[in-house]
Design a protein around this motif. Structure first.
Motif, PDB file in Angstrom:
ATOM      1  N   THR A 198      75.901  54.865  14.023  1.00 20.86           N
ATOM      2  CA  THR A 198      75.554  54.885  15.451  1.00 20.86           C
ATOM      3  C   THR A 198      76.328  55.933  16.244  1.00 20.86           C
ATOM      4  O   THR A 198      75.923  56.281  17.348  1.00 20.86           O
ATOM      5  N   ARG A 243      71.874  59.192  17.979  1.00 25.30           N
ATOM      6  CA  ARG A 243      71.795  58.754  19.373  1.00 25.30           C
ATOM      7  C   ARG A 243      70.604  59.400  20.089  1.00 25.30           C
ATOM      8  O   ARG A 243      69.989  58.776  20.965  1.00 25.30           O
ATOM      9  N   PRO A 296      73.617  63.347  24.174  1.00 24.75           N
ATOM     10  CA  PRO A 296      74.786  62.903  23.386  1.00 24.75           C
ATOM     11  C   PRO A 296      75.806  64.018  23.153  1.00 24.75           C
ATOM     12  O   PRO A 296      77.012  63.748  23.084  1.00 24.75           O
ATOM     13  N   VAL A 336      72.809  53.393  24.900  1.00 26.28           N
ATOM     14  CA  VAL A 336      73.093  54.176  23.701  1.00 26.28           C
ATOM     15  C   VAL A 336      74.441  54.879  23.772  1.00 26.28           C
ATOM     16  O   VAL A 336      75.205  54.877  22.794  1.00 26.28           O
TER      17      VAL A 336
END
Length: 213
Positions: free
Chosen positions: A11, A17, A173, A209
């Motif tokens: 993750t 992500r 991200p 997220v």
């Protein structure tokens, strides 16, 4: 058709992500991890190479099929599932989103995440220290990448234009990780890129997220 998808990656992976952000934006149920069949798969193991022949991450498992490469995965999710579109309908606008997605995945990711973030996340210096001399060598390319982000944003709310797209899912991200570094404020500053990042963090998808551990 199976309603849920499996994202084969840890993750913390920035590209994982990106896929998760796409799923959140479209309302697609998903699981993310390294155990698609219930047993943990080690990176670069024969089981990993059976999923991705180059030992990269992520891969998408859905309906008995395997898809590789993050941009391809995002386009597939957008086409296969209902929910808000992650690509414009207009051919030129769609091509621009695709173009920017490629620039982010190929060049901006390398300059910011691979060359800067990973040096802090997985230090390779003596006694596990960050190789600051290597960081200094990479800073010009990182600053150029951020200049490109500023140029691509211009006066737009999103990196691909007027609406959220897969390009935003790819970029967010990377910027989130850069901002959390000791030199994050120096690199991002307080201008348009930081403002963009804060908008992406405030979206429901970003709140879920980007705060994963």
């Amino acid at each position: 058709m199976e309603n849920s998808v499996y994202i084969f990656a840890p993750t913390f992976s920035s590209f994982a992500r990106s896929v998760m952000l796409c799923c959140e934006e479209k309302g697609i149920p998903y699981t993310c991890g390294m155990a698609p069949s219930g047993t943990e798969i080690s990176s670069k193991s024969p089981e990993h190479l059976a999923i991705h022949p180059y030992g990269k991450l992520p891969a998408l498992l859905h309906d008995g099929q395997i898809l590789l490469e993050t941009s391809t995965i995002c386009r597939y999710l957008d086409a296969r599932f209902e929910g808000p579109a992650l690509q414009p309908a207009d051919p030129l606008e769609r091509a621009r989103v695709d173009e920017r997605s490629a620039e982010i995945a190929l060049y901006i990711d390398q300059a910011l995440l691979r060359d800067i973030v990973l040096e802090f996340a997985f230090p390779k210096g003596a006694d596990g220290q960050v190789r600051l001399d290597q960081v200094q060598k990479k800073l010009p390319a990182a600053r150029f990448a951020l200049m490109r982000v500023r140029k691509l944003l211009a006066d737009n709310l999103f990196i691909g234009g007027r609406h959220y797209s897969m390009a935003d899912a790819l970029l967010t991200p990377i910027l989130d990780y850069i901002d959390k570094l000791p030199l994050g404020n120096e690199l991002l500053g307080s201008g348009v890129v930081k403002e963009y990042l804060e908008r992406m963090r405030q979206r429901p998808s970003g709140q879920k997220v980007l705060n994963m551990v």
